[in-house]
Design an enzyme around this catalytic site. Structure first.
Site, PDB file in Angstrom:
ATOM      1  N   TRP A 148     -16.068 -41.410  15.667  1.00 55.25           N
ATOM      2  CA  TRP A 148     -16.976 -42.134  14.774  1.00 55.25           C
ATOM      3  C   TRP A 148     -18.372 -41.521  14.701  1.00 55.25           C
ATOM      4  O   TRP A 148     -19.170 -41.937  13.877  1.00 55.25           O
ATOM      5  CB  TRP A 148     -17.105 -43.595  15.257  1.00 55.25           C
ATOM      6  N   LYS A 172      -6.337 -39.484  10.641  1.00 53.27           N
ATOM      7  CA  LYS A 172      -6.592 -40.814  11.175  1.00 53.27           C
ATOM      8  C   LYS A 172      -8.039 -40.853  11.662  1.00 53.27           C
ATOM      9  O   LYS A 172      -8.365 -40.353  12.718  1.00 53.27           O
ATOM     10  CB  LYS A 172      -5.647 -41.171  12.332  1.00 53.27           C
ATOM     11  N   PRO A 173      -8.933 -41.428  10.857  1.00 45.41           N
ATOM     12  CA  PRO A 173     -10.336 -41.509  11.279  1.00 45.41           C
ATOM     13  C   PRO A 173     -10.524 -42.590  12.341  1.00 45.41           C
ATOM     14  O   PRO A 173      -9.622 -43.405  12.564  1.00 45.41           O
ATOM     15  CB  PRO A 173     -11.063 -41.888   9.988  1.00 45.41           C
ATOM     16  N   ALA A 174     -11.685 -42.616  12.954  1.00 45.40           N
ATOM     17  CA  ALA A 174     -11.974 -43.628  13.974  1.00 45.40           C
ATOM     18  C   ALA A 174     -12.010 -45.021  13.340  1.00 45.40           C
ATOM     19  O   ALA A 174     -12.423 -45.185  12.190  1.00 45.40           O
ATOM     20  CB  ALA A 174     -13.307 -43.319  14.636  1.00 45.40           C
ATOM     21  N   SER A 226     -12.802 -38.275  23.081  1.00 46.44           N
ATOM     22  CA  SER A 226     -13.121 -38.252  24.507  1.00 46.44           C
ATOM     23  C   SER A 226     -12.108 -37.414  25.289  1.00 46.44           C
ATOM     24  O   SER A 226     -10.967 -37.228  24.858  1.00 46.44           O
ATOM     25  CB  SER A 226     -13.122 -39.682  25.037  1.00 46.44           C
ATOM     26  N   GLU A 247     -11.307 -30.926  20.837  1.00 48.05           N
ATOM     27  CA  GLU A 247     -12.759 -30.830  21.006  1.00 48.05           C
ATOM     28  C   GLU A 247     -13.174 -32.127  21.693  1.00 48.05           C
ATOM     29  O   GLU A 247     -13.190 -33.192  21.080  1.00 48.05           O
ATOM     30  CB  GLU A 247     -13.422 -30.640  19.641  1.00 48.05           C
ATOM     31  N   LEU A 248     -13.462 -32.042  22.992  1.00 47.46           N
ATOM     32  CA  LEU A 248     -13.591 -33.251  23.819  1.00 47.46           C
ATOM     33  C   LEU A 248     -15.044 -33.474  24.251  1.00 47.46           C
ATOM     34  O   LEU A 248     -15.963 -33.016  23.599  1.00 47.46           O
ATOM     35  CB  LEU A 248     -12.630 -33.131  25.004  1.00 47.46           C
ATOM     36  N   CYS A 281     -21.462 -34.966  20.937  1.00 46.19           N
ATOM     37  CA  CYS A 281     -20.839 -34.334  22.104  1.00 46.19           C
ATOM     38  C   CYS A 281     -21.617 -33.118  22.564  1.00 46.19           C
ATOM     39  O   CYS A 281     -21.418 -32.644  23.677  1.00 46.19           O
ATOM     40  CB  CYS A 281     -19.375 -34.004  21.826  1.00 46.19           C
ATOM     41  N   GLU A 381     -20.914 -38.579  30.621  1.00 49.57           N
ATOM     42  CA  GLU A 381     -21.551 -38.599  29.301  1.00 49.57           C
ATOM     43  C   GLU A 381     -22.231 -39.949  29.095  1.00 49.57           C
ATOM     44  O   GLU A 381     -21.575 -40.989  29.197  1.00 49.57           O
ATOM     45  CB  GLU A 381     -20.486 -38.465  28.210  1.00 49.57           C
TER      46      GLU A 381
END
Ligand code: ADP
Length: 477
Positions: A148, A172-174, A226, A247-248, A281, A381
């Site tokens: 998001w 599939k978006p947030a 995440s 990509e975390l 991130c 984080e």
């Protein structure tokens, strides 16, 4: 404004009529609802992508590029509308939302051109009567799962190269930010991207992804989110040996050496830390300032932080918006309290910002002095507007501290010494290094991490590798 799901070129509701509410994080007001689809709709979207794949891959790169570029152009045309929608569902200041729309379009524009340069090879052969051809072909139906924090750019950064390489997608978006994704889908239809090439599903992430992992026709998953969810998805991807780009999370160090130009380092620190209220991130998470410059850096950084303006992102002049939800505020609070309990001093901020008429989602931009490795904020984080600073004495110590993280996405440092610039760039165990630069993201550069920040690269020509297979044709004459 469209609020349904795009499946095979049609706008559809969930079969059972279920819908999910979308809220404005600044006020908590419900602003829209979107379908909450399940397994049946996901299968239908995969069917549509599967059926579209051969014709899409057979088009010339120039044809595909023209359609992708046209989507980018339409996003720029509707920039103001898209930016307002993004601020409404995500909370970021309008100026940042406008910036994101342009940034998102730039990935489409870049990929539209880069698809034309998807060269193969002819390799000198092993025998006089043989020829070795190397072809690059689309990996096939691609699933895209996005977070998001950048509701448009995280989609186009994957969508652009996937489409350019010839792959149809299921996005599939947030749950928190489906409206920007649906708006992109609407513009994709206007651009003339054929039915089934882009499918968009909103609903329960686990239900949708189970179907994706079970269906062997899906050949690739590109995920941003995440580390915990990335790890889970990687396990599930083993079933059909799905190709992955992950990509975390990140935990970026930001090092200020004694010889840094503070006129550049301080504004970069502010932008790098407080953009999107610290919810990116590649946000700086930990600041390390060398002993000779520490006090001046902290003084100037504190002053700049105190000038930030917290509020509803749609109010002109606001520079720090709300956090995405209640858990996010609670986490920031926990990190600050933990740092305080371990001896951290808090000269600026350090508490929730209560704003009349708005939800309790705001946190004051904060600086913590005296960060130590034991503090949660030094390891986990924070995803919020808090800048912890530690003092260090020499370069080796700074590098050791900077690398002491399970993450490896972005790292930053400021120095005027050219030798150190190269030395430190090489020593940092991160996928992205900002050397005298607090804002390294751009469409032409490879973005991605190492260690628990994942793998795969997005952006530039490197992104194309993620969506192509290499095929070797051994040709006997
Ligand atoms: P964040 O902390 O940024 O919200 P998440 O990893 O929780 O990151 O979410 C990123 C994306 O992953 C979102 O689109 C979310 O819906 C999706 N997601 C979360 N859990 C799952 C799951 N079990 N399977 C597939 N997608 C998931």
């Amino acid at each position: 404004m469209q609020t349904k799901n795009l499946i095979g070129g049609e706008w559809l509701e969930a079969g059972n009529g279920d819908r999910l509410e979308v809220r404005n994080p600044a006020s908590d007001a419900v602003i829209a609802s979107v379908p909450s689809v399940g397994a049946a709709e996901t299968r239908k979207a995969i069917d549509a992508a599967w059926n579209a794949r051969t014709a899409w891959a057979a088009r010339t790169a120039a044809d595909r590029g023209a359609l992708i570029a046209s989507l980018g152009r339409l996003m720029r045309r509707d920039s103001e509308r898209l930016a307002k929608l993004m601020t409404l569902e995500q909370g970021k200041p309008l100026a940042e939302a406008r910036g994101e729309v342009g940034y998102a379009a730039s990935f489409l524009e870049w990929a539209a051109e880069e698809g034309k340069r998807l060269y193969g090879d002819i390799v000198p052969a092993s025998a006089p009567d043989k020829r070795i051809l190397v072809l690059r072909q689309p990996v096939g139906v691609t699933a895209i799962i996005t977070p998001w924090n950048f509701p448009a750019a995280m989609i186009t950064r994957k969508l652009g190269p996937a489409l350019a390489a010839g792959c149809p997608v299921v996005i599939k978006p947030a749950e928190d930010t489906p409206l920007s994704a649906i708006a992109i889908g609407e513009l994709a239809c206007e651009a003339g991207i054929p039915a089934g090439v882009i499918n968009i599903l909103t609903g329960d992430a686990a239900t949708i992804s189970e179907v994706i992992f079970d269906d062997a026709r899906v050949r690739k998953l590109s995920f941003t989110g995440s580390t915990g969810v990335g790890r889970l998805l990687m396990g599930k991807a083993s079933k059909n040996l799905l190709r992955l780009s992950l990509e975390l999370g990140g935990h970026a160090p930001f090092i200020v050496f004694d010889d840094a130009d503070l006129d550049k380092a301080v504004p970069a620190a502010v932008a790098c830390k407080f953009r999107n209220a610290g919810q990116t991130c590649i946000c700086a998470n930990r600041f390390y300032a060398q002993a000779g410059v520490h006090d001046e850096f902290v003084a100037r950084f504190s002053k700049a932080i105190a000038e930030l303006r917290v509020g509803d992102g749609s109010t002109e002049g606001v520079t720090v918006g709300p956090l995405i939800n209640d858990e996010a505020v609670a986490k920031v609070e926990e990190h600050v309290e933990n740092a305080r309990s371990l001896g951290g001093r808090v000269p600026v901020g350090g508490r929730r910002a209560r704003i009349d008429g708005l939800a309790d989602r705001f946190y004051e931009p904060t600086l913590i002095e005296g960060m130590t490795p034991e503090m949660m904020i030094c390891r986990e984080e924070t995803f919020g507007p808090v800048a912890p600073v530690a003092k260090f004495t020499d370069e080796a110590e700074a590098i050791e501290q900077a690398n002491a993280s399970e993450y490896g996405l972005a790292a930053y440092f400021f120095t005027r010494d050219a030798s150190r610039l190269m030395r430190v760039s090489e020593a940092l165990e991160y996928g992205i290094v900002g050397a005298n630069d607090g804002g390294p993201s751009t469409a032409q550069a490879p973005f991605g991490g190492v260690k628990h920040s994942g793998f795969g690269r997005e952006g530039g020509r490197y992104a194309m590798d993620e969506y192509t297979e290499v095929k070797y044709v051994s040709w006997q004459l």
